[in-house]
Design an enzyme around this catalytic site. Structure first.
Site, PDB file in Angstrom:
ATOM      1  N   GLY A 139      56.879 -20.034 -30.816  1.00 14.92           N
ATOM      2  CA  GLY A 139      57.877 -21.076 -30.608  1.00 14.92           C
ATOM      3  C   GLY A 139      57.297 -22.474 -30.646  1.00 14.92           C
ATOM      4  N   CYS A 178      43.870 -16.983 -44.457  1.00 12.13           N
ATOM      5  CA  CYS A 178      42.499 -16.863 -44.903  1.00 12.13           C
ATOM      6  C   CYS A 178      41.722 -18.126 -44.574  1.00 12.13           C
ATOM      7  CB  CYS A 178      42.464 -16.625 -46.418  1.00 12.13           C
ATOM      8  SG  CYS A 178      43.494 -15.248 -46.955  1.00 12.13           S
TER       9      CYS A 178
END
Length: 609
Positions: A376, A2
Site C-alpha cells: 500500500g 532484477c
C-alpha cells in the site's frame, strides 16, 4: 525484477575487462538470485542478475534481437506487456518467449526511445544499439525502480544500485557536501545520488549516451488538468482504476502475497486482491509486521494513535486471507548484523533505524513463502493522507510540510551534526533552496488560488520529493532479500487522475483520503474504514533503545571515525540519559551514529566538505 549494470567506453576494449564487469554484476546478486549473464562487445558491456517472475524458462538476459542489432538488460515489470505484444505482432514482430523483456526489446525496435511512453509498470532498463553505438538508460514515471549512472572520460558506468558502479575502479568512493546534505536534509533531490559524480536517472526520464556525450529527455511529468468529474464519478473512477491496477499487478508465475498493516491503504489492496482471486478459488496470502508485546503494551503517541494488530486481524478475517504475523523482538531489531545488512542494501545511511531494520526482516521472512508482494506504499502521497496535509501550521509553513511537522515536534534531522560539519553544510539554506526549486516546478491551472493552489503544491512536493525517499527504501530492503514489491498506488494513471482532483474532493467527508476510503469501503471492515491514519509501525520497547545506547557507548570507546561527523556534546547528552528512559531525540541520535558507523565500515568513504 532484477539487477542490472554496465560499462560503456568508446576508447578502451572492454573485452579485456571481463573481471571488472563480472564484479559489477556480482554486486547485484541479491536483486537477482536466480540467474546471471553478461554481454560484452569492444565498447559496451551489459550485465544482468535475474529474479524470475514472468516466463521462468524464457526470460534470460541480456537479451539480443535475432539480427544482433540491439541488446537489453531490464529490471521491473511491464503490466501491459500482453497488450503491447499483441500490438507489436500486428505490426509484424515475432516473439520467441512469453517474457515482458522481449516485448520491451521489440517495442524499442518499433518506437525507439519512445517505447517508455507505451509502458505501464515499474521499470529501469538499459539498451545498447549497435547500429549507432548508443546507450539508452530508461526509468519509470514515478521512480519505483532505481537506476544510477557515473559519467567517465570516454563513456559511462551504470547500475541498479550505487554498489554496482562502485565496484568499478573508475568510480571513486567520495561523498561531498552535496551528498552529505542529502543524507541529513530529509529531501530527495531529483538526480542526486549521494556519491560524488554519480547521478540517478530521474523518474520519467531517458538518458542517452553516445560518442557525442550524454543527453537527457523527460518523457513524463505531472501536469495540471482541469477535473470535471463530480464526486460520485470521481469515486467510481478511482475504484475502476484500482480494480484494473490490482488485477494487472497480481499477474505472476511465482507465489505472491500482500503486505497488510491494518491501515486503509494496505487493507484496500488486500481486499481488492481478494475480490479478484476468489473467482479462481485462490486465497490471498497476507503478512504483517508486529513487535513483541506491542499490542498489549501500546502507548499512543503524536504519530500513532492505535496499534496495528487488531485491525490486521479484522481485515484478515473479513477478506479471508491466509495470514501470518512476523513478530520481531528488540534484540533481533538491534542486532548489528541486521543493521549492517540494511545499510549495505541502501549504500548510504539514512538513520531511520528500526523502520529500515524491521522492513528488512519482514521482507526476509516473506521471501521464505512468496517472491512477489503488493504494498500500500504511496497512497498517503497520492490521496493526501499524512497528518501534516491537514495541519494548517505545517500546510502554510514556508518549507516542506513534513519538515515543518518534524520541527513542530522539537527536532531537525541535522541537529546532531558536529558544529564544523553543520557550518560547512548549511543545511537550512540547502532545504530552503530545494523548496524554492520544487515550488517553482509546480504546474497550476489558470485562476487557481487560495487553498486549492496551496494543496496542489503540497501534493506535488510529496509526489516528486517525499515519496521517492520511501520508494527507495522499499526497493532496497526488498531487493536485498530477492523479493519483488509492487506498488499499485504508483500507477501513473491513478497518480495523474488524483493529482488533478481538487482538494475539496480529496477531503469531501471531512477526513483524509476521502476518495480512497469511499472507493473501497464496500470491501472493508467498518473498523478499518473509520481508523485514523497510522504510519508504518516502530517498536516502543525500551529495551531496543537501551541496546542502542550500549552499542553507541562501544563506538565512543573505540573512537569510531564516523562519530567525527556528529556533535560530541549532543551524543554525550544522549548517552547520559537513564537507559530505561531514552527519549525519541536520543534514540534517533543513536540510530544515526550506528548507521554512520556501519556505512564507514562497509564502504570506507572519503568525506569532502
Amino acid at each position: 525484477m532484477c539487477g542490472i549494470s554496465g560499462w560503456i567506453d568508446f576508447q578502451r576494449d572492454l573485452t579485456e575487462h571481463r573481471s571488472t564487469i563480472d564484479a559489477m554484476c556480482e554486486t547485484m546478486t541479491c536483486r537477482g538470485p536466480d540467474a546471471g549473464g553478461t554481454w560484452v562487445s569492444p565498447h559496451a558491456a551489459l550485465a544482468h542478475r535475474r529474479l524470475a517472475i514472468i516466463d521462468l524458462p524464457g526470460g534470460a538476459q541480456p537479451m539480443t534481437d535475432p539480427e544482433g542489432r540491439v541488446t537489453i538488460v531490464y529490471s521491473g515489470e511491464a503490466y501491459n506487456f500482453t497488450e503491447l505484444r499483441d500490438e507489436l505482432r500486428r505490426r509484424g514482430h515475432r516473439f520467441e518467449t512469453d517474457s515482458d523483456t522481449e516485448v520491451v526489446l521489440h517495442g524499442y525496435l518499433e518506437w525507439g526511445a519512445k517505447v517508455a511512453e507505451h509502458l505501464n509498470g515499474m521499470f529501469a532498463f538499459a539498451i545498447f544499439d549497435t547500429r549507432d553505438d548508443q546507450l539508452l538508460l530508461v526509468r519509470d514515471r514515478m521512480g519505483i525502480k532505481p537506476l544510477y549512472y557515473y559519467p567517465t572520460e570516454h563513456g559511462v558506468l551504470f547500475g541498479s544500485e550505487p554498489k554496482a558502479i562502485l565496484a568499478n575502479p573508475l568510480a571513486e568512493k567520495v561523498v561531498d557536501a552535496d551528498g552529505m546534505r542529502e543524507l541529513f536534509g530529509m529531501v530527495k533531490t531529483p538526480g542526486q545520488a549521494v556519491w560524488a559524480c554519480m547521478r540517478e536517472v530521474e523518474p520519467g526520464t531517458v538518458v542517452t549516451v553516445d560518442r557525442k556525450g550524454l543527453h537527457e529527455r523527460t518523457y513524463w511529468k505531472l501536469q495540471a488538468v482541469e477535473h470535471t468529474d463530480d464526486q460520485e464519478t470521481s469515486v467510481g473512477r478511482v475504484r475502476e482504476l484500482l480494480d484494473d491496477i490490482v488485477a494487472r499487478q497480481l499477474i505472476s508465475d511465482v507465489p505472491r502475497c500482500v503486505l497488510l498493516s491494518g491501515g486503509l491503504d494496505s487493507s484496500a489492496i488486500t481486499a481488492l486482491a481478494g475480490n479478484h482471486l476468489k473467482d479462481s478459488g485462490e486465497q490471498v496470502r497476507s503478512f504483517a509486521v508486529d513487535f513483541l508485546g506491542q499490542t498489549e503494551n501500546f502507548v499512543p503517541d503524536p504519530m500513532r494513535a492505535t496499534p496495528d494488530g487488531p485491525y490486521v486481524a479484522d481485515v484478515a478475517q473479513h477478506v479471508g486471507t491466509d495470514h501470518k504475523n512476523i513478530v520481531l523482538d528488540p534484540q533481533t531489531l538491534a542486532d548489528p548484523e541486521v543493521r549492517r545488512a540494511a545499510v549495505q542494501a541502501r549504500d548510504f545511511p539514512m538513520g531511520l533505524g528500526d523502520l529500515d531494520q524491521s522492513l528488512y526482516l519482514l521482507f526476509k521472512s516473506i521471501r521464505e513463502h512468496s517472491t512477489v508482494a503488493l504494498s500500500g506504499e504511496s497512497a498517503d502521497e497520492v490521496f493526501g493522507g499524512y497528518k501534516w496535509f491537514h495541519d494548517p501550521a505545517a500546510r502554510d509553513a514556508d518549507i516542506f510540510p513534513w519538515l515543518a511537522a518534524m520541527q513542530a515536534q522539537g527536532g531537525n534531522p541535522f541537529d546532531m551534526l558536529a558544529p564544523e560539519v553543520s557550518n560547512a553544510l548549511d543545511i537550512p539554506a540547502f532545504i530552503n533552496d530545494s523548496y524554492r526549486t520544487a515550488i517553482g516546478e509546480v504546474p497550476h491551472l489558470d485562476g487557481e488560488d487560495g487553498l486549492e493552489r496551496r494543496m496542489r503544491e503540497i501534493c506535488y512536493l510529496h509526489l516528486t520529493r517525499f515519496v521517492r525517499i520511501l520508494l527507495d527504501r522499499k526497493d532496497r530492503m526488498s531487493m536485498a532479500v530477492g523479493l519483488e514489491v509492487r506498488v499499485p498506488f504508483c500507477d501513473h494513471r491513478l497518480v495523474e487522475y488524483v493529482f488533478n482532483t481538487p482538494w475539496s474532493l480529496k477531503t469531501f467527508d471531512g477526513r483524509e483520503k476521502s476518495l480512497l476510503r469511499h472507493a473501497t469501503a464496500d470491501t472493508l471492515p467498518k473498523s478499518v474504514v473509520e481508523r485514523v491514519k497510522s504510519p508504518y509501525p516502530s517498536t516502543q520497547d525500551p529495551n531496543y533503545a537501551k541496546e542502542l545506547q550500549s552499542q553507541v557507548r562501544e563506538l565512543v570507546k573505540d573512537g569510531n571515525p564516523a562519530l567525527s561527523l556528529l556533535d560530541e556534546n549532543w551524543l554525550n547528552q544522549a548517552l547520559a540519559q537513564p537507559s530505561d528512559q531514552v527519549d525519541p531525540a536520543a534514540r534517533l541520535t543513536f540510530e544515526r551514529a550506528l548507521d554512520m558507523a556501519a556505512w564507514f565500515d562497509i564502504h570506507n568513504p572519503t568525506v569532502k566538505l
